[in-house]
Design a protein around this motif. Structure first.
Motif, mmCIF file in Angstrom:
data_model
loop_
_atom_site.group_PDB
_atom_site.id
_atom_site.type_symbol
_atom_site.label_atom_id
_atom_site.label_comp_id
_atom_site.label_asym_id
_atom_site.label_seq_id
_atom_site.Cartn_x
_atom_site.Cartn_y
_atom_site.Cartn_z
ATOM 1 N N ARG A 1 0.896 -1.261 -0.060
ATOM 2 C CA ARG A 1 -0.016 -0.024 0.060
ATOM 3 C C ARG A 1 0.851 1.162 0.094
ATOM 4 N NH1 ARG A 1 -4.808 -0.111 4.252
ATOM 5 N NH2 ARG A 1 -5.687 1.083 2.553
ATOM 6 N N ARG A 2 1.880 1.223 -0.725
ATOM 7 C CA ARG A 2 2.876 2.440 -0.893
ATOM 8 C C ARG A 2 2.199 3.207 -2.370
ATOM 9 N NH1 ARG A 2 6.412 3.341 3.267
ATOM 10 N NH2 ARG A 2 7.491 4.629 1.814
ATOM 11 N N PRO A 3 2.344 4.427 -1.923
ATOM 12 C CA PRO A 3 1.867 5.252 -3.207
ATOM 13 C C PRO A 3 2.837 5.273 -4.478
ATOM 14 C CG PRO A 3 2.829 6.781 -1.352
ATOM 15 C CD PRO A 3 2.793 5.319 -0.794
ATOM 16 N N GLU A 4 3.910 4.912 -4.061
ATOM 17 C CA GLU A 4 5.216 5.122 -5.391
ATOM 18 C C GLU A 4 5.015 3.830 -6.198
ATOM 19 O OE1 GLU A 4 6.295 7.860 -6.034
ATOM 20 O OE2 GLU A 4 6.682 9.223 -4.506
ATOM 21 N N ARG A 5 5.744 4.104 -7.086
ATOM 22 C CA ARG A 5 5.969 2.832 -8.185
ATOM 23 C C ARG A 5 7.572 3.019 -8.443
ATOM 24 N NH1 ARG A 5 2.338 1.438 -5.870
ATOM 25 N NH2 ARG A 5 0.478 0.727 -6.446
ATOM 26 N N GLN A 6 8.009 2.053 -9.180
ATOM 27 C CA GLN A 6 9.333 1.991 -9.237
ATOM 28 C C GLN A 6 9.794 3.483 -10.058
ATOM 29 O OE1 GLN A 6 12.811 -0.267 -12.147
ATOM 30 N NE2 GLN A 6 11.701 -1.746 -10.911
ATOM 31 N N ALA A 7 9.121 3.569 -11.472
ATOM 32 C CA ALA A 7 9.511 4.686 -12.110
ATOM 33 C C ALA A 7 9.268 6.139 -11.517
ATOM 34 C CB ALA A 7 8.354 4.767 -13.392
ATOM 35 N N THR A 8 8.542 6.079 -10.374
ATOM 36 C CA THR A 8 8.397 7.511 -9.667
ATOM 37 C C THR A 8 9.335 7.719 -8.694
ATOM 38 O OG1 THR A 8 6.720 6.573 -8.075
ATOM 39 C CG2 THR A 8 5.634 7.517 -9.899
ATOM 40 N N ILE A 9 9.649 6.324 -8.379
ATOM 41 C CA ILE A 9 10.988 6.585 -7.232
ATOM 42 C C ILE A 9 12.172 7.001 -8.037
ATOM 43 C CG2 ILE A 9 12.505 5.222 -5.711
ATOM 44 C CD1 ILE A 9 10.096 3.389 -5.145
ATOM 45 N N ARG A 10 12.423 6.373 -9.056
ATOM 46 C CA ARG A 10 13.640 6.522 -10.039
ATOM 47 C C ARG A 10 13.775 8.175 -10.414
ATOM 48 N NH1 ARG A 10 12.713 3.138 -13.578
ATOM 49 N NH2 ARG A 10 14.236 1.668 -12.910
ATOM 50 N N ASP A 11 12.466 8.660 -10.864
ATOM 51 C CA ASP A 11 12.272 10.240 -11.198
ATOM 52 C C ASP A 11 12.627 10.926 -9.820
ATOM 53 O OD1 ASP A 11 11.723 9.540 -13.756
ATOM 54 O OD2 ASP A 11 9.394 9.804 -13.379
ATOM 55 N N LYS A 12 12.030 10.752 -8.787
ATOM 56 C CA LYS A 12 12.578 11.482 -7.657
ATOM 57 C C LYS A 12 13.788 11.588 -7.111
ATOM 58 C CE LYS A 12 7.898 12.016 -5.945
ATOM 59 N NZ LYS A 12 7.094 11.895 -4.800
ATOM 60 N N VAL A 13 14.500 10.441 -7.481
ATOM 61 C CA VAL A 13 16.148 10.425 -6.923
ATOM 62 C C VAL A 13 16.945 11.105 -7.952
ATOM 63 C CG1 VAL A 13 18.101 8.888 -7.093
ATOM 64 C CG2 VAL A 13 15.535 8.198 -6.062
ATOM 65 N N ARG A 14 16.461 11.057 -9.504
ATOM 66 C CA ARG A 14 16.883 11.753 -10.233
ATOM 67 C C ARG A 14 16.721 13.327 -10.080
ATOM 68 N NH1 ARG A 14 14.305 10.399 -14.602
ATOM 69 N NH2 ARG A 14 15.381 8.525 -15.164
ATOM 70 N N TRP A 15 15.584 13.641 -9.878
ATOM 71 C CA TRP A 15 15.424 15.101 -9.386
ATOM 72 C C TRP A 15 16.178 15.456 -8.192
ATOM 73 C CZ3 TRP A 15 10.249 16.464 -6.551
ATOM 74 C CH2 TRP A 15 10.118 17.946 -6.406
ATOM 75 N N LEU A 16 16.302 14.649 -7.299
ATOM 76 C CA LEU A 16 16.970 15.308 -6.025
ATOM 77 C C LEU A 16 18.569 15.569 -6.399
ATOM 78 C CD1 LEU A 16 15.624 12.665 -3.278
ATOM 79 C CD2 LEU A 16 15.917 15.342 -2.994
ATOM 80 N N ARG A 17 19.221 14.342 -7.149
ATOM 81 C CA ARG A 17 20.464 14.507 -7.596
ATOM 82 C C ARG A 17 20.987 15.618 -8.554
ATOM 83 N NH1 ARG A 17 21.646 7.940 -7.616
ATOM 84 N NH2 ARG A 17 22.083 7.722 -5.309
ATOM 85 N N GLU A 18 19.710 15.988 -9.332
ATOM 86 C CA GLU A 18 20.108 17.194 -10.223
ATOM 87 C C GLU A 18 19.805 18.570 -9.588
ATOM 88 O OE1 GLU A 18 16.834 16.419 -13.286
ATOM 89 O OE2 GLU A 18 18.255 15.045 -14.422
ATOM 90 N N THR A 19 18.922 18.475 -8.576
ATOM 91 C CA THR A 19 18.640 19.775 -7.976
ATOM 92 C C THR A 19 19.964 19.839 -6.911
ATOM 93 O OG1 THR A 19 16.258 19.490 -8.282
ATOM 94 C CG2 THR A 19 17.307 21.343 -6.440
ATOM 95 N N LEU A 20 20.238 18.933 -6.073
ATOM 96 C CA LEU A 20 21.315 18.948 -5.033
ATOM 97 C C LEU A 20 22.456 17.972 -5.298
ATOM 98 C CD1 LEU A 20 18.812 18.670 -2.272
ATOM 99 C CD2 LEU A 20 19.892 20.842 -2.998
ATOM 100 N N PRO A 21 23.596 18.438 -6.001
ATOM 101 C CA PRO A 21 24.387 17.336 -6.607
ATOM 102 C C PRO A 21 25.240 16.708 -5.353
ATOM 103 C CG PRO A 21 24.587 19.504 -7.818
ATOM 104 C CD PRO A 21 23.626 19.577 -6.782
ATOM 105 N N ASP A 22 25.309 17.455 -4.309
ATOM 106 C CA ASP A 22 25.985 16.799 -3.228
ATOM 107 C C ASP A 22 25.108 16.068 -2.344
ATOM 108 O OD1 ASP A 22 28.538 17.858 -3.656
ATOM 109 O OD2 ASP A 22 28.710 19.437 -2.399
ATOM 110 N N VAL A 23 23.834 16.045 -2.601
ATOM 111 C CA VAL A 23 23.018 15.348 -1.767
ATOM 112 C C VAL A 23 23.144 13.637 -1.342
ATOM 113 C CG1 VAL A 23 21.279 14.531 -3.233
ATOM 114 C CG2 VAL A 23 20.481 14.923 -0.983
#
Length: 216
Positions: free
Chosen positions: A45-67
Motif C-alpha cells: 500500500r505504498r503510493p510510489e512505483r518504481q518509475a516514480t521513485i527513479r524520477d524523484k531520485v534523479r530530481w534530487l540529484r539534479e537539484t542537489l548534486p552533493d545530496v
C-alpha cells in the motif's frame, strides 16, 4: 537540520529549493522506498512505483548534486517472489543509494500485512537481506568516494578508541546521520571535544566510513 523519513508526498519543489538555498539544512535526505517491485509496492500500500521513485531520485540529484540519499527496503514481505526480489536488487544496484538499510519482514499485530500469510521462509529472508546488503555496501562505497579530497566540517562525537586506526576522534560529516550511517575517523590531535565542529579534509572512504585529517 537533517531530513529523516520524508514521505514521497513531502518531496516538493518548494522543499528542494529550500534545501538548495539554506545552509542550515544539510544535503541529506532519508526517503524510504521499502521496495522496487510494483507488485510489492501495491501490496504494501505504498503510493510510489518504481518509475516514480527513479524520477524523484534523479530530481534530487539534479537539484542537489552533493545530496546523500538514505533509504530502507523490506525483504520477505508476504507474497514476495524471487522475481520481486531480483527487481529490488537490480534497482538498488542501478540507483546506488548512498545508504540502504535492509530489514526482513516480521508480522506486526494490527497491521494490514498481518492478514497475509507469512509465506517467505526465514532462511530465504535472511539470504535476500545479506545479498541486498552486499549490493548496498558496494554502491555506498562507490557513491561516497566522490567526497574524498573534500574539505568539510566534522561533528565530533567521541574520543577515538585505541583500535580506531590511529584516529584521535570519531565523528560525522554532513552526509552521515547519527547511528544509522557510517562514521568519520578523524586525526586532529587532542584538543577537540564532543559536540565541536572541526574543519577537516576527507582522505579516503571505506564502504560507509571516512578517514579525515584536521586542517592545520
Amino acid at each position: 537540520f537533517r531530513l529523516l523519513y520524508v514521505y514521497s508526498a513531502g518531496l516538493t519543489p518548494r522543499l528542494l529549493d529550500l534545501m538548495a538555498a539554506e545552509p542550515r539544512i544539510v544535503p541529506y535526505i532519508d526517503l524510504p522506498i521499502q521496495h522496487a517491485s510494483d507488485a510489492q509496492l501495491e501490496r504494501m500500500r505504498r503510493p510510489e512505483r518504481q518509475a516514480t521513485i527513479r524520477d524523484k531520485v534523479r530530481w534530487l540529484r539534479e537539484t542537489l548534486p552533493d545530496v546523500a540519499i538514505r533509504t530502507t527496503a523490506i525483504v520477505g514481505f508476504p507474497g514476495e517472489t524471487e522475481d520481486d526480489f531480483t527487481t529490488l536488487r537490480d534497482f538498488a544496484e542501478e540507483i546506488a543509494f548512498e545508504r540502504l538499510g535492509v530489514f526482513t519482514y516480521s508480522e506486526q499485530e494490527g497491521t494490514r500485512a498481518a492478514q497475509y500469510p507469512d509465506d517467505v521462509p526465514d532462511d530465504v529472508k535472511r539470504a535476500r537481506q545479506e545479498e541486498l546488503l552486499e549490493v548496498a555496501r558496494v554502491a555506498s562505497g562507490d557513491r561516497l568516494s566522490r567526497f574524498v579530497g573534500r574539505t568539510t566540517d566534522v561533528l565530533v562525537d567521541r574520543v577515538a578508541d585505541p583500535d580506531d586506526g590511529g584516529a584521535t576522534h570519531v565523528g560525522r560529516v554532513m552526509w552521515q546521520a547519527d547511528d544509522v550511517d557510517g562514521v568519520t575517523y578523524l586525526q586532529c590531535g587532542g584538543w577537540a571535544r564532543p559536540g565541536e565542529l572541526v574543519r577537516a579534509t576527507i582522505l579516503e572512504n571505506d564502504d560507509y566510513d571516512f578517514r579525515a585529517a584536521a586542517r592545520p
